[in-house]
Design a protein around this motif. Structure first.
Motif, mmCIF file in Angstrom:
data_model
loop_
_atom_site.group_PDB
_atom_site.id
_atom_site.type_symbol
_atom_site.label_atom_id
_atom_site.label_comp_id
_atom_site.label_asym_id
_atom_site.label_seq_id
_atom_site.Cartn_x
_atom_site.Cartn_y
_atom_site.Cartn_z
ATOM 1 N N GLU A 182 46.644 29.584 108.998
ATOM 2 C CA GLU A 182 47.547 29.619 106.928
ATOM 3 C C GLU A 182 45.890 29.745 106.247
ATOM 4 O OE1 GLU A 182 51.841 26.744 107.977
ATOM 5 O OE2 GLU A 182 49.431 25.916 106.728
ATOM 6 N N LYS A 183 45.108 29.194 106.974
ATOM 7 C CA LYS A 183 43.859 29.179 106.485
ATOM 8 C C LYS A 183 43.515 30.684 106.264
ATOM 9 C CE LYS A 183 38.774 27.601 106.265
ATOM 10 N NZ LYS A 183 37.870 26.804 107.164
ATOM 11 N N ALA A 184 43.261 31.738 106.924
ATOM 12 C CA ALA A 184 42.616 32.476 107.309
ATOM 13 C C ALA A 184 44.194 33.366 106.065
ATOM 14 C CB ALA A 184 42.666 33.518 108.316
ATOM 15 N N ASN A 185 45.442 33.121 105.841
ATOM 16 C CA ASN A 185 46.510 33.711 105.387
ATOM 17 C C ASN A 185 46.975 33.256 104.515
ATOM 18 O OD1 ASN A 185 46.620 36.128 107.104
ATOM 19 N ND2 ASN A 185 46.543 34.605 108.085
ATOM 20 N N PRO A 186 46.523 32.599 103.189
ATOM 21 C CA PRO A 186 47.381 31.909 102.340
ATOM 22 C C PRO A 186 48.645 32.496 101.814
ATOM 23 C CG PRO A 186 45.600 32.939 101.539
ATOM 24 C CD PRO A 186 45.596 32.950 103.148
ATOM 25 N N GLY A 187 48.927 31.964 101.700
ATOM 26 C CA GLY A 187 50.446 32.408 101.150
ATOM 27 C C GLY A 187 51.293 32.484 102.438
ATOM 28 N N ILE A 188 51.128 32.489 103.869
ATOM 29 C CA ILE A 188 52.277 32.143 104.658
ATOM 30 C C ILE A 188 51.978 30.980 105.052
ATOM 31 C CG2 ILE A 188 52.849 33.475 106.912
ATOM 32 C CD1 ILE A 188 50.876 35.637 106.184
ATOM 33 N N LYS A 189 53.436 30.489 105.442
ATOM 34 C CA LYS A 189 53.349 28.983 105.920
ATOM 35 C C LYS A 189 54.313 28.739 107.373
ATOM 36 C CE LYS A 189 51.450 27.103 102.521
ATOM 37 N NZ LYS A 189 50.049 26.304 102.581
ATOM 38 N N VAL A 190 54.387 28.552 108.753
ATOM 39 C CA VAL A 190 54.631 28.760 110.227
ATOM 40 C C VAL A 190 55.011 27.079 109.967
ATOM 41 C CG1 VAL A 190 54.348 29.333 112.249
ATOM 42 C CG2 VAL A 190 52.859 30.714 110.054
ATOM 43 N N THR A 191 56.050 26.979 110.800
ATOM 44 C CA THR A 191 56.463 25.762 111.463
ATOM 45 C C THR A 191 56.864 26.189 112.674
ATOM 46 O OG1 THR A 191 57.932 25.730 109.313
ATOM 47 C CG2 THR A 191 59.055 24.728 111.555
ATOM 48 N N SER B 114 52.615 30.722 86.262
ATOM 49 C CA SER B 114 51.282 31.794 87.842
ATOM 50 C C SER B 114 52.256 30.962 88.959
ATOM 51 C CB SER B 114 50.199 30.929 87.329
ATOM 52 O OG SER B 114 49.901 32.217 86.009
ATOM 53 N N ALA B 115 51.948 29.729 88.926
ATOM 54 C CA ALA B 115 51.814 28.892 90.549
ATOM 55 C C ALA B 115 53.662 28.895 90.748
ATOM 56 C CB ALA B 115 52.279 26.976 89.723
ATOM 57 N N GLY B 116 54.954 29.007 89.866
ATOM 58 C CA GLY B 116 55.915 29.245 90.275
ATOM 59 C C GLY B 116 55.748 30.358 90.814
ATOM 60 N N ILE B 117 55.649 31.661 90.278
ATOM 61 C CA ILE B 117 55.840 33.356 90.852
ATOM 62 C C ILE B 117 54.449 32.965 92.749
ATOM 63 C CG2 ILE B 117 54.133 35.394 90.704
ATOM 64 C CD1 ILE B 117 54.380 34.770 87.530
ATOM 65 N N ALA B 118 53.389 31.631 92.828
ATOM 66 C CA ALA B 118 53.126 32.035 94.342
ATOM 67 C C ALA B 118 53.363 31.270 94.679
ATOM 68 C CB ALA B 118 51.153 31.186 93.515
ATOM 69 N N LEU B 119 54.459 30.150 94.104
ATOM 70 C CA LEU B 119 55.345 29.154 95.137
ATOM 71 C C LEU B 119 55.852 30.622 95.660
ATOM 72 C CD1 LEU B 119 55.186 25.964 93.439
ATOM 73 C CD2 LEU B 119 54.141 26.505 96.019
ATOM 74 N N ALA B 120 56.868 31.099 94.584
ATOM 75 C CA ALA B 120 57.948 32.249 95.293
ATOM 76 C C ALA B 120 57.517 33.118 96.078
ATOM 77 C CB ALA B 120 58.421 33.107 93.549
ATOM 78 N N GLN B 121 56.476 33.303 95.810
ATOM 79 C CA GLN B 121 55.615 34.781 97.158
ATOM 80 C C GLN B 121 55.140 34.335 98.419
ATOM 81 O OE1 GLN B 121 52.789 36.195 94.795
ATOM 82 N NE2 GLN B 121 53.980 37.640 93.774
ATOM 83 N N ASP B 122 55.318 32.813 97.919
ATOM 84 C CA ASP B 122 55.122 32.317 99.752
ATOM 85 C C ASP B 122 56.152 32.347 100.985
ATOM 86 O OD1 ASP B 122 52.199 31.242 99.058
ATOM 87 O OD2 ASP B 122 52.976 29.057 98.711
ATOM 88 N N LYS B 123 55.360 32.572 101.848
ATOM 89 C CA LYS B 123 56.732 33.054 103.430
ATOM 90 C C LYS B 123 56.240 32.377 104.287
ATOM 91 C CE LYS B 123 57.699 37.380 101.395
ATOM 92 N NZ LYS B 123 58.508 38.027 100.860
ATOM 93 N N THR B 124 57.621 31.469 104.898
ATOM 94 C CA THR B 124 58.154 31.052 106.270
ATOM 95 C C THR B 124 57.995 31.491 107.105
ATOM 96 O OG1 THR B 124 57.762 28.436 104.248
ATOM 97 C CG2 THR B 124 58.546 28.253 106.459
ATOM 98 N N LEU B 125 57.288 31.194 107.757
ATOM 99 C CA LEU B 125 57.528 31.753 109.521
ATOM 100 C C LEU B 125 58.191 30.459 109.777
ATOM 101 C CD1 LEU B 125 54.883 34.747 110.070
ATOM 102 C CD2 LEU B 125 57.528 34.660 108.993
ATOM 103 N N THR B 126 59.510 30.933 111.080
ATOM 104 C CA THR B 126 60.082 29.749 111.792
ATOM 105 C C THR B 126 59.310 30.194 113.947
ATOM 106 O OG1 THR B 126 61.058 29.052 110.234
ATOM 107 C CG2 THR B 126 61.781 28.398 112.679
ATOM 108 N N ILE B 127 59.084 29.786 114.434
ATOM 109 C CA ILE B 127 58.653 30.113 115.824
ATOM 110 C C ILE B 127 59.361 29.417 116.697
ATOM 111 C CG2 ILE B 127 56.801 30.112 118.117
ATOM 112 C CD1 ILE B 127 55.192 30.209 115.874
ATOM 113 N N GLU B 128 60.401 30.482 117.461
ATOM 114 C CA GLU B 128 61.437 29.762 118.412
ATOM 115 C C GLU B 128 60.399 30.018 119.768
ATOM 116 O OE1 GLU B 128 63.773 28.681 117.929
ATOM 117 O OE2 GLU B 128 65.088 30.080 116.062
#
Length: 419
Positions: free
Chosen positions: A51-60, A18-32
């Motif tokens: 990120e607190k309001a939108n778990p599963g989306i990471k931003v760089t 389950s953790a693997g599936i959750a990790l696989a669903q995480d999206k990472t966004l990059t801002i230029e």
């Protein structure tokens, strides 16, 4: 193997799966971005809130040096290696990216309804039918003044031009302070903090700016020449040697307490707060006469758009909708006092000087710098020519009428208004 051990292994396998599936669903966004000076604000305030309001989306947040941004971004876009989110400069640079297919159409994005037409104007097609960046912030023009100097000399904050020049006369007669800190050596200062600061009160903001683009008005019309006539009257109040005075010189004269008034852009607030050892206030460009509608240059500065080739487009749209929210507006504007939210929702500023600037939106009509949209795409470039003419008029080497005529002649040489 005991049943208990087997059950335990199966449960562990299920949890890890389950953790693997959750990790696989995480999206990472990059801002230029070109804004490498606000990296800490993104990392410490903006991204954690999203990120607190939108778990599963990471931003760089991945900025480039400001002088390298355009070239670096274009190279990445052409190579297909650019980030998901593109920080947008105002007007033509971003419009060109949209035309090349490097920015997605965000007209129907949820949250775009939170911005006025003026707010969106820097990131729209010329006909206003397509928007391609979410507006983030603007800068506002006006005058910052030394409150201690005003109190010492018994000067009230001027609301009209007559009151403004009366205040300058009183400061000059006293002799303690240079009345106004502005130089003409760097040229842009004379246009940006001079002509574009006071001009909207003459050409009636958006009414005049759009009429100029349509060809219904010309730079030789009275409402476009008159601000130059007023600028010419500034010369006696700028102090000795202002013609050789650079922009940093002007900043230093004011923050060291040697000048009483500073024709300003709100971007000065954070720096002045750390350098000035006196109380500061601000006032909008004085109106021509009591009772006139006031106009302010509330100039679009920064937005953010979507790379159409992003592999995480839906997650990126979620982020952009958040950028369009009052929550983002409040965090961003207070983290960067002087860069004001373009969101229609009012944002209470924690910094008193920033709050003074932004309060003018409640009583004055906003516009953007007259040269920035459409009119500086050709040669001669109207924006750059306006720098030169503004400095010349203040220096007294060219009359307002001659400067305006030259600007219109240059514009006529390449610009044919659409009819």
């Amino acid at each position: 193997m005991s049943n208990r051990l087997l059950t335990g292994l199966l449960m562990a396998s299920s949890i890890l799966g389950s953790a693997g599936i959750a990790l696989a669903q995480d999206k990472t966004l990059t801002i230029e971005s070109w804004r490498n000076d606000d990296l800490a604000i993104w990392q410490e305030k903006l991204i954690p809130a999203f990120e607190k309001a939108n778990p599963g989306i990471k931003v760089t947040f991945s900025p480039s040096a400001p002088t390298e941004y355009n070239a670096a971004l274009n190279a990445k876009l052409d190579a297909g290696s650019a980030g998901d989110l593109i920080t947008c400069r105002p007007f033509d640079a971003s419009l060109e990216l949209f035309k090349k297919g490097h920015l997605a159409d965000l007209t129907s994005l949820k949250g775009m309804e939170n911005f006025s037409d003026v707010a969106k104007s820097a990131w729209q097609t010329d006909d206003g039918k397509a928007s391609f960046c979410v507006p983030m912030a603007s800068v506002i023009h006006g005058f910052i003044y030394n409150k201690d100097a005003f109190e010492k000399l018994g000067i009230a904050v001027p609301a009209t031009e007559d009151e403004f020049f009366a205040a300058l006369d009183k400061i000059k007669a006293d002799g303690t302070y240079i009345p106004m800190a502005m130089g003409t050596k760097d040229l842009w200062e004379a246009a940006t903090m001079g002509y574009q600061n006071i001009g909207p009160n003459y050409w009636k903001g958006e009414e005049g700016r759009l009429a100029l683009i349509k060809g219904d008005q010309k730079l030789t019309d009275a409402d476009w020449v008159a601000p130059y006539a007023t600028l010419a009257k500034w010369k006696p109040y700028l102090g000795d040697g202002f013609e050789a005075q650079t922009y940093p010189d002007s900043q230093n004269l004011f923050t060291l307490g040697r000048a009483a008034i500073y024709p300003a852009g709100s971007w000065e607030i954070a720096t002045f707060n750390t350098q000035a050892q006196f109380k500061m206030g601000a006032f909008p460009p004085p109106v021509r006469k009591a009772g006139d509608t006031c106009y302010i240059s509330d100039h679009n500065d920064i937005g953010i758009g979507l790379n159409p080739k992003s592999a995480n487009a839906e997650a990126a749209k979620t982020f952009l909708t958040w950028v369009a929210s009052p929550e983002f507006a409040s965090i961003y504007a207070n983290a960067l006092p002087g860069f004001f939210s373009l969101n229609s929702a009012a944002v209470k500023m924690e910094d008193p000087l920033a709050q003074e600037f932004v309060s003018w939106r409640e009583k004055c009509k906003p516009t953007i710098r007259s040269t920035y949209q459409v009119l500086s795409r050709g040669t001669p470039n109207l924006e750059n020519e306006t720098w030169v003419k503004s400095a010349n008029v203040i220096n007294g080497t060219e009359t307002p009428e001659a400067a305006s005529a030259e600007l219109q002649k240059g514009l006529d040489s390449w610009y044919k208004p659409a009819k």
